[in-house]
Design a protein around this motif. Structure first.
Motif, mmCIF file in Angstrom:
data_model
loop_
_atom_site.group_PDB
_atom_site.id
_atom_site.type_symbol
_atom_site.label_atom_id
_atom_site.label_comp_id
_atom_site.label_asym_id
_atom_site.label_seq_id
_atom_site.Cartn_x
_atom_site.Cartn_y
_atom_site.Cartn_z
ATOM 1 N N PHE A 101 -6.005 -5.679 -9.612
ATOM 2 C CA PHE A 101 -6.276 -4.236 -9.715
ATOM 3 C C PHE A 101 -6.238 -3.823 -11.175
ATOM 4 O O PHE A 101 -5.644 -4.500 -12.027
ATOM 5 N N SER A 153 -3.706 1.679 -5.753
ATOM 6 C CA SER A 153 -4.227 0.904 -6.883
ATOM 7 C C SER A 153 -5.731 0.801 -6.707
ATOM 8 O O SER A 153 -6.246 0.940 -5.603
ATOM 9 N N GLU A 198 -9.218 -9.306 -3.750
ATOM 10 C CA GLU A 198 -8.080 -9.737 -2.960
ATOM 11 C C GLU A 198 -8.489 -10.880 -2.054
ATOM 12 O O GLU A 198 -9.629 -10.978 -1.619
ATOM 13 N N ASP A 235 0.809 -1.226 0.000
ATOM 14 C CA ASP A 235 0.000 0.000 0.000
ATOM 15 C C ASP A 235 0.842 1.277 0.000
ATOM 16 O O ASP A 235 0.381 2.325 0.449
ATOM 17 N N ARG A 279 -8.170 -1.706 -6.561
ATOM 18 C CA ARG A 279 -8.311 -3.151 -6.402
ATOM 19 C C ARG A 279 -9.729 -3.596 -6.718
ATOM 20 O O ARG A 279 -10.693 -2.953 -6.337
ATOM 21 N N ILE A 304 -3.859 -10.352 -5.190
ATOM 22 C CA ILE A 304 -4.681 -9.162 -5.350
ATOM 23 C C ILE A 304 -4.827 -8.912 -6.852
ATOM 24 O O ILE A 304 -3.999 -9.349 -7.654
#
Length: 127
Positions: A38, A26, A31, A22, A28, A36
């Motif tokens: 995005f 992004s 997840e 982080d 997302r 994840i």
């Protein structure tokens, strides 16, 4: 960006590692404990999502060689979950994974491009 040498050690400061921490924002769309997903910042299709594993793997080769079976299965399932969640299964979609310089890999973290929302055309243009 320079092409990636997939035989080099994992770079923990690559852009996707920073997204996982982080440090870089992004958008997302999915997840779970394994991956994840995005939106790509430079989409080439109406749907262009990147799916990355949470683990530190340079390429598909690195991942398939070192990841435990449970992690491989979790990542593959995550890719399928994203495609279903985005409504791509019925019309179809394309998965792309670039490995090394000849494959066009530029980020040294395993990632799968999930493309959909239009007819993709031929896989490669003749050279």
């Amino acid at each position: 960006m320079q092409p990636v040498d997939p035989t080099q050690p994992y770079d923990p400061d690559n852009i996707f590692a920073r997204i996982l921490r982080d440090e870089i924002p992004s958008t997302r769309v999915y997840e779970d404990e394994w991956a994840i997903a995005f939106h790509d910042i430079a989409p080439v299709a109406p749907v262009h999502v990147l799916v990355i594993p949470r683990g530190a793997y340079v390429s598909w080769d690195d991942f398939s060689d070192r990841a435990p079976a449970e992690e491989v299965a979790g990542f593959v399932r995550a890719v399928g979950n994203v495609a279903r969640q985005l409504g791509l299964v019925e019309q179809g979609y394309r998965l792309i994974n670039n490995i090394g310089p000849d494959g066009g890999q530029i980020v040294p973290h395993l990632h799968v491009h999930l493309l959909g929302g239009r007819v993709m055309g031929p896989m490669l243009t003749p050279q």
